[in-house]
Design a protein around this motif. Structure first.
Motif, PDB file in Angstrom:
ATOM      1  N   GLN A 292       0.728  -0.835  -0.521  1.00  0.00           N
ATOM      2  CA  GLN A 292       0.275  -0.423  -0.585  1.00  0.00           C
ATOM      3  C   GLN A 292       0.729   0.957  -0.056  1.00  0.00           C
ATOM      4  OE1 GLN A 292      -3.484   0.547  -0.322  1.00  0.00           O
ATOM      5  NE2 GLN A 292      -2.747   2.036  -0.313  1.00  0.00           N
ATOM      6  N   LEU A 293       1.906   0.815   0.392  1.00  0.00           N
ATOM      7  CA  LEU A 293       2.867   1.643   0.533  1.00  0.00           C
ATOM      8  C   LEU A 293       3.609   2.355  -0.884  1.00  0.00           C
ATOM      9  CD1 LEU A 293       4.007   4.256   3.124  1.00  0.00           C
ATOM     10  CD2 LEU A 293       6.054   2.712   3.344  1.00  0.00           C
ATOM     11  N   ALA A 294       3.837   1.348  -1.396  1.00  0.00           N
ATOM     12  CA  ALA A 294       4.772   2.006  -1.913  1.00  0.00           C
ATOM     13  C   ALA A 294       3.230   1.817  -3.925  1.00  0.00           C
ATOM     14  CB  ALA A 294       5.125   0.466  -3.649  1.00  0.00           C
ATOM     15  N   GLU A 295       2.339   1.643  -3.698  1.00  0.00           N
ATOM     16  CA  GLU A 295       1.152   2.615  -4.273  1.00  0.00           C
ATOM     17  C   GLU A 295       0.294   3.996  -3.887  1.00  0.00           C
ATOM     18  OE1 GLU A 295      -2.277   2.012  -7.655  1.00  0.00           O
ATOM     19  OE2 GLU A 295      -0.426   0.663  -6.836  1.00  0.00           O
ATOM     20  N   THR A 296       0.959   3.681  -3.088  1.00  0.00           N
ATOM     21  CA  THR A 296       0.976   5.921  -2.659  1.00  0.00           C
ATOM     22  C   THR A 296       2.017   6.555  -2.891  1.00  0.00           C
ATOM     23  OG1 THR A 296      -0.739   5.197  -0.295  1.00  0.00           O
ATOM     24  CG2 THR A 296       0.286   7.301  -0.777  1.00  0.00           C
ATOM     25  N   PHE A 297       2.854   5.911  -2.690  1.00  0.00           N
ATOM     26  CA  PHE A 297       4.471   6.582  -2.880  1.00  0.00           C
ATOM     27  C   PHE A 297       4.202   6.906  -4.969  1.00  0.00           C
ATOM     28  CE2 PHE A 297       7.973   5.731  -0.086  1.00  0.00           C
ATOM     29  CZ  PHE A 297       6.947   6.330   0.671  1.00  0.00           C
ATOM     30  N   VAL A 298       3.480   6.087  -5.266  1.00  0.00           N
ATOM     31  CA  VAL A 298       3.150   6.441  -6.923  1.00  0.00           C
ATOM     32  C   VAL A 298       2.309   6.884  -7.685  1.00  0.00           C
ATOM     33  CG1 VAL A 298       3.382   5.276  -9.077  1.00  0.00           C
ATOM     34  CG2 VAL A 298       4.825   3.716  -7.394  1.00  0.00           C
ATOM     35  N   GLU A 299       1.386   7.633  -6.091  1.00  0.00           N
ATOM     36  CA  GLU A 299       0.151   8.385  -6.219  1.00  0.00           C
ATOM     37  C   GLU A 299       0.359   9.751  -6.575  1.00  0.00           C
ATOM     38  OE1 GLU A 299      -2.505   7.186  -3.927  1.00  0.00           O
ATOM     39  OE2 GLU A 299      -4.242   5.283  -5.639  1.00  0.00           O
ATOM     40  N   SER A 300       1.788  10.253  -5.519  1.00  0.00           N
ATOM     41  CA  SER A 300       1.601  11.230  -4.402  1.00  0.00           C
ATOM     42  C   SER A 300       3.105  11.804  -5.623  1.00  0.00           C
ATOM     43  CB  SER A 300       1.748  11.063  -3.349  1.00  0.00           C
ATOM     44  OG  SER A 300       0.560  10.317  -2.874  1.00  0.00           O
ATOM     45  N   LYS A 301       3.377  10.983  -6.111  1.00  0.00           N
ATOM     46  CA  LYS A 301       4.378  10.801  -7.455  1.00  0.00           C
ATOM     47  C   LYS A 301       6.072  11.304  -6.043  1.00  0.00           C
ATOM     48  CE  LYS A 301       2.057  13.429 -11.248  1.00  0.00           C
ATOM     49  NZ  LYS A 301       1.120  12.118 -11.291  1.00  0.00           N
ATOM     50  N   CYS A 302       6.310  10.451  -5.219  1.00  0.00           N
ATOM     51  CA  CYS A 302       7.063  10.866  -4.039  1.00  0.00           C
ATOM     52  C   CYS A 302       8.434   9.099  -4.657  1.00  0.00           C
ATOM     53  CB  CYS A 302       6.617   9.665  -2.758  1.00  0.00           C
ATOM     54  SG  CYS A 302       8.227   9.230  -1.876  1.00  0.00           S
ATOM     55  N   GLN A 303       9.533  10.036  -5.354  1.00  0.00           N
ATOM     56  CA  GLN A 303      10.541   9.220  -6.078  1.00  0.00           C
ATOM     57  C   GLN A 303      11.389   7.818  -5.167  1.00  0.00           C
ATOM     58  OE1 GLN A 303      11.147   9.922  -8.869  1.00  0.00           O
ATOM     59  NE2 GLN A 303       9.489  11.493  -8.809  1.00  0.00           N
ATOM     60  N   THR A 304      10.429   7.972  -3.700  1.00  0.00           N
ATOM     61  CA  THR A 304      11.310   6.764  -2.959  1.00  0.00           C
ATOM     62  C   THR A 304      10.493   4.937  -3.457  1.00  0.00           C
ATOM     63  OG1 THR A 304      11.479   7.984  -1.947  1.00  0.00           O
ATOM     64  CG2 THR A 304      11.130   5.723  -0.674  1.00  0.00           C
ATOM     65  N   LYS A 305      11.167   4.221  -3.939  1.00  0.00           N
ATOM     66  CA  LYS A 305      10.412   2.924  -3.919  1.00  0.00           C
ATOM     67  C   LYS A 305      11.043   2.021  -2.881  1.00  0.00           C
ATOM     68  CE  LYS A 305      11.858   4.533  -8.328  1.00  0.00           C
ATOM     69  NZ  LYS A 305      10.227   5.411  -9.252  1.00  0.00           N
ATOM     70  N   VAL A 306       9.368   0.987  -2.875  1.00  0.00           N
ATOM     71  CA  VAL A 306       9.620   0.732  -1.558  1.00  0.00           C
ATOM     72  C   VAL A 306       9.478  -0.795  -1.975  1.00  0.00           C
ATOM     73  CG1 VAL A 306       7.810  -0.319   0.467  1.00  0.00           C
ATOM     74  CG2 VAL A 306       7.482   2.148  -0.822  1.00  0.00           C
ATOM     75  N   VAL A 307      10.761  -1.145  -1.073  1.00  0.00           N
ATOM     76  CA  VAL A 307      11.086  -2.665  -1.622  1.00  0.00           C
ATOM     77  C   VAL A 307      10.544  -3.744  -0.214  1.00  0.00           C
ATOM     78  CG1 VAL A 307      13.217  -4.436  -1.645  1.00  0.00           C
ATOM     79  CG2 VAL A 307      12.779  -2.321  -2.959  1.00  0.00           C
ATOM     80  N   GLY A 308      10.400  -5.095  -0.469  1.00  0.00           N
ATOM     81  CA  GLY A 308       9.889  -5.927   1.056  1.00  0.00           C
ATOM     82  C   GLY A 308      11.140  -7.025   0.893  1.00  0.00           C
ATOM     83  N   VAL A 309      11.319  -7.136   1.817  1.00  0.00           N
ATOM     84  CA  VAL A 309      12.123  -8.664   2.355  1.00  0.00           C
ATOM     85  C   VAL A 309      11.676  -9.959   3.453  1.00  0.00           C
ATOM     86  CG1 VAL A 309      14.110  -9.885   3.490  1.00  0.00           C
ATOM     87  CG2 VAL A 309      14.596  -6.837   2.195  1.00  0.00           C
ATOM     88  N   PRO A 310      11.345 -10.982   2.839  1.00  0.00           N
ATOM     89  CA  PRO A 310      10.375 -11.868   3.784  1.00  0.00           C
ATOM     90  C   PRO A 310      11.058 -12.378   4.969  1.00  0.00           C
ATOM     91  CG  PRO A 310      11.381 -13.414   1.938  1.00  0.00           C
ATOM     92  CD  PRO A 310      11.710 -11.638   2.539  1.00  0.00           C
ATOM     93  N   VAL A 311      10.940 -12.348   6.415  1.00  0.00           N
ATOM     94  CA  VAL A 311      11.800 -11.912   7.627  1.00  0.00           C
ATOM     95  C   VAL A 311      10.874 -12.347   8.827  1.00  0.00           C
ATOM     96  CG1 VAL A 311      13.492 -11.875   9.190  1.00  0.00           C
ATOM     97  CG2 VAL A 311      14.583 -11.062   6.892  1.00  0.00           C
ATOM     98  N   THR A 312      10.244 -13.695   8.793  1.00  0.00           N
ATOM     99  CA  THR A 312      10.019 -14.470   9.527  1.00  0.00           C
ATOM    100  C   THR A 312       9.225 -15.325  10.324  1.00  0.00           C
ATOM    101  OG1 THR A 312       7.341 -14.848  10.327  1.00  0.00           O
ATOM    102  CG2 THR A 312       8.179 -14.450   8.257  1.00  0.00           C
ATOM    103  N   LEU A 313       9.403 -15.497  11.666  1.00  0.00           N
ATOM    104  CA  LEU A 313       9.954 -16.774  12.994  1.00  0.00           C
ATOM    105  C   LEU A 313       9.135 -17.938  11.539  1.00  0.00           C
ATOM    106  CD1 LEU A 313       7.892 -17.645  15.102  1.00  0.00           C
ATOM    107  CD2 LEU A 313       9.427 -15.556  16.098  1.00  0.00           C
ATOM    108  N   ASN A 314       7.653 -17.120  11.384  1.00  0.00           N
ATOM    109  CA  ASN A 314       6.352 -17.772  11.585  1.00  0.00           C
ATOM    110  C   ASN A 314       6.468 -18.886   9.710  1.00  0.00           C
ATOM    111  OD1 ASN A 314       5.537 -16.520  13.195  1.00  0.00           O
ATOM    112  ND2 ASN A 314       4.635 -14.833  12.267  1.00  0.00           N
TER     113      ASN A 314
END
Length: 719
Positions: A292-314
């Motif tokens: 959702q953050l990545a989508e909002t950044f594009v809509e708002s023309k924010c240049q920051t790219k959002v990247v995820g890393v899968p880290v969870t003990l579950n």
């Protein structure tokens, strides 16, 4: 990740709240005495807590400079005499682990980024695709990315040779998980090797650190004693608060980036810091928020790219693009050794039944893997209970019958594994929890909730022992789930089994010895462990993949490595849009309408999957049934021993990973190769026979795929 720790109080940010702050102390590591944190920061008890904006470690003076806000909101720097941020005092083993250099797949080596982009992605369930595209119009349908070695013979691959200096932020969310430090290390190595002028900032205290703009610039000195480490330390989290964190370089929170205020605060922080990319490390909920953050950044023309890393003990952030999460391997290895030690003790004492609850949230992945590794007498998987709709009385009877059957063989001991999320899989307990949570949402006090329960819920509530009633009344988590780590399901089952066995003994239907139970909860012991060799390599490589994603200019992607069961030099690295991992919850039945927003949902144990089949057919015939089995009746306990970092056993991987037939990224590329060959062979001018054969084969394939797609749409993701 906790050099400074997580946020313990919401009013410890930017001076919010007027209540007095507690006076906390931390050890001074030079002299062994305790120094008052309030004195360190020059803030008197009861004063307003000024939010920390940033942290810079000055190696030459052994000081940290903290940027704080004054009464007018302006940033100013303060210093504090403390050893936080300087290299930690490590044991001999830790020092050896810090020297270990994780392996890298060939495509991540060198200073060239080469990316091949495949077709646009779709949702796993075609019925969800429209809803996802509506909710994420800018970031859904993006292509899959494959990262290749520089010498790979792929004509369409894009070579990225320019490496401008970039500024990247990284934040840890969710539960602590071993291996997180190596994500930072891998990302740091990647950005520095491509351009030494690039900068990596860690947000201190998790998502709250983003909102408050508290940053720590990552340096070689800071990383020196966090490489391949995963232990828990005390750390300063704000001016007058001390907490413990498993991510002990930066700290973490389990807070979400979900409300418009939080999203806007995160975007403002990224813009103010001029970040090229924001890397979010966490589990299922964190990556739904990241999308959702990545989508909002594009809509708002924010240049920051959002990247995820899968880290969870579950182990529940699992899909076609994510074969395993960082931390899962370590957690299961440490827990399996503890379970095996308990099995040995049970076999030696011959008078106790051990009920062991394992951390892992709603899914039973940890319990399944630990069963495969340690061979306890019984495991009760939440997924089986949910499918069969077993009640708490059914499960109690099942265990009692097993105890009685073993007693007939003169065995008065055993080990039972219970997943943390079992309480939400038992129908009547789940319904009771939902009713209690509904009353919480309506502002009913804990004292009055029992008085407002429906008649059936009230009857069940009164039947439960006092300790269980208190635990069920706890406020739910932010995602409306129960506080599973605080609900002692193992103790409840032990209590009910003991009551039933005493009844049978009194009535004469059971003639064995008195039933004795000992309960354990394993989770915290494992998540603070040094990470396994696999998790060190995996996390470090994912950090490098994050840089490749940013270098390729991708937004809303998760770092992905597949073919993990093979050696590191065979791993396939790439990136997948987070929207391609989303599903929509639906009501039961064909044609059911979607409810709620698209999200990345936790993956439960697949009862048709190969890991479960391995348990059922290779080891035991269905542990949770009342059928005598080799595990249940014969004590064939298996001890994998302590986790190894070198030598035999160091390269061992989780059994559930090894038995699965995965490598989705590799198979997508293989399919693309076949399609390209068909295109090259079937062109205008080819013979009639070639054309007829191609048409016949393609018609057959499309018919089969259409049938499979229709079956998928009729089997919607249920609530």
């Amino acid at each position: 990740m906790h050099l400074l720790g997580g946020i313990g109080h919401s009013d410890a940010i930017d001076g919010l709240g007027d209540r007095p702050k507690p006076v906390a102390s931390v050890p001074n590591r030079r002299c062994g005495s305790f120094v008052n944190i309030v004195q360190l920061f020059g803030v008197s008890p009861g004063s307003r807590c000024e939010g920390l904006v940033g942290v810079i470690y000055n190696a030459s003076s052994n000081r940290q400079r903290y940027r704080r806000r004054d009464d007018r909101g302006r940033s100013r720097a303060t210093t504090m005499e403390s050893d936080y941020g300087v290299p930690r005092d490590l044991s001999g083993l830790q020092k050896q682990r810090a020297l270990y250099q994780p392996e890298l797949p060939p495509c991540l080596q060198g200073t060239t980024v080469r990316a091949e982009f495949g077709d646009t992605t779709i949702a796993a369930d075609p019925a969800d695709d429209h809803a996802i595209r509506q909710a994420f119009p800018h970031t859904s349908g993006q292509p899959l990315a494959h990262f290749l070695r520089a010498t790979a013979n792929v004509p369409d691959a894009q070579m990225i040779e320019e490496n401008p200096a970039i500024r990247v932020g990284i934040v840890f969310c969710g539960r602590q998980s071993p291996g997180g430090h190596n994500v930072i290390w891998g990302l740091y190595n990647a950005i520095k090797s491509h351009n030494p002028k690039s900068t990596l900032f860690g947000f201190v205290g998790g998502t709250e650190g983003i909102f408050a703009r508290r940053t720590l610039e990552i340096t070689d000195d800071i990383l020196s004693t966090y490489k391949n480490q995963g232990q828990i330390h005390f750390a300063v989290c704000c001016v007058a608060c001390v907490t413990t964190c498993g991510y002990d370089l930066l700290g973490r929170t389990k807070d979400q980036i979900r409300t418009s205020e939080q999203v806007n605060a995160a975007m403002s922080a990224c813009q103010e810091l001029n970040l090229t990319g924001l890397v979010i490390v966490g589990g299922v909920t964190s990556h739904t928020d990241a999308a959702q953050l990545a989508e909002t950044f594009v809509e708002s023309k924010c240049q920051t790219k959002v990247v995820g890393v899968p880290v969870t003990l579950n182990g529940d952030l699992k899909n076609q693009f994510v074969e395993q999460d960082v931390g899962f391997d370590t957690i299961c290895k440490v827990n399996s050794q503890l379970i095996s030690n308990v099995c040995t003790d049970a076999l030696s004492a011959e008078k106790y039944y051990y009920f062991i609850r394992l951390m892992g949230r709603k899914a039973s992945h940890v319990a399944l893997e630990c069963t495969l590794q340690s061979h306890p007498n019984m495991v009760i998987l939440g997924e089986e209970v949910a499918v069969s709709k077993r009640t708490i009385f059914d499960i109690t009877k099942q265990i009692c019958d097993a105890v009685q059957a073993r007693a007939e063989k003169d065995k008065y001991h055993g080990v039972v594994l219970i997943p943390e999320g079992l309480v939400e899989s038992i129908p009547e307990l789940y319904a009771l929890l939902q009713e209690i949570h509904g009353l919480h949402r309506h502002g009913v006090s804990v004292e009055n909730i029992p008085l407002q329960l429906s008649p059936w819920a009230s009857a069940l509530f009164e039947f439960l022992p006092l300790f269980m009633r208190k635990q069920l009344l706890l406020h739910p988590e932010s995602d409306d789930s129960a506080q599973l780590s605080q609900i002692e399901t193992e103790r409840l089952l032990a209590h009910l089994v003991e009551t039933e066995m005493n009844r049978r003994l009194k009535e004469g239907t059971y003639t064995g010895k008195k039933f004795n139970a000992i309960c354990h909860f394993f989770g915290y012991q494992a998540r603070g462990s040094l990470p396994s060799k696999f998790d060190c390599d995996y996390a470090h490589a994912l950090g490098h993949v994050c840089y490749h994603i940013l270098a390729a200019g991708l937004n809303g992607y998760m770092a992905s490595i597949t073919n993990l069961k093979n050696p590191v030099n065979k791993w396939r690295c790439g990136a997948a849009p987070m929207t391609a991992m989303m599903t929509v919850k639906r009501l039961y039945g064909p044609g059911a309408t979607a409810i709620g927003k698209p999200a990345i949902h936790p993956a439960t144990v697949d009862l048709d999957g190969k890991a479960y089949e391995y348990l059922i057919f290779n080891l035991v015939p269905r542990l949770v049934r009342l059928r005598a089995s080799s595990f249940l009746m014969d004590d064939i306990y298996r001890n994998p021993g302590p986790m190894q970092f070198e030598g035999p056993g160091a390269d061992a991987k989780s059994i559930s990973l090894c038995v699965e037939d995965q490598d989705y990224m590799g198979r997508i590329k293989l399919l693309q190769g076949y399609l390209d060959k068909v295109k090259s062979m079937v062109k205008p001018g080819c013979s009639q026979d070639v054309l007829k054969a191609a048409l016949s084969a393609m018609a057959s394939v499309t018919d089969v795929l259409a049938l499979m797609s229709s079956s998928s749409m009729n089997g919607q993701t249920p609530l």
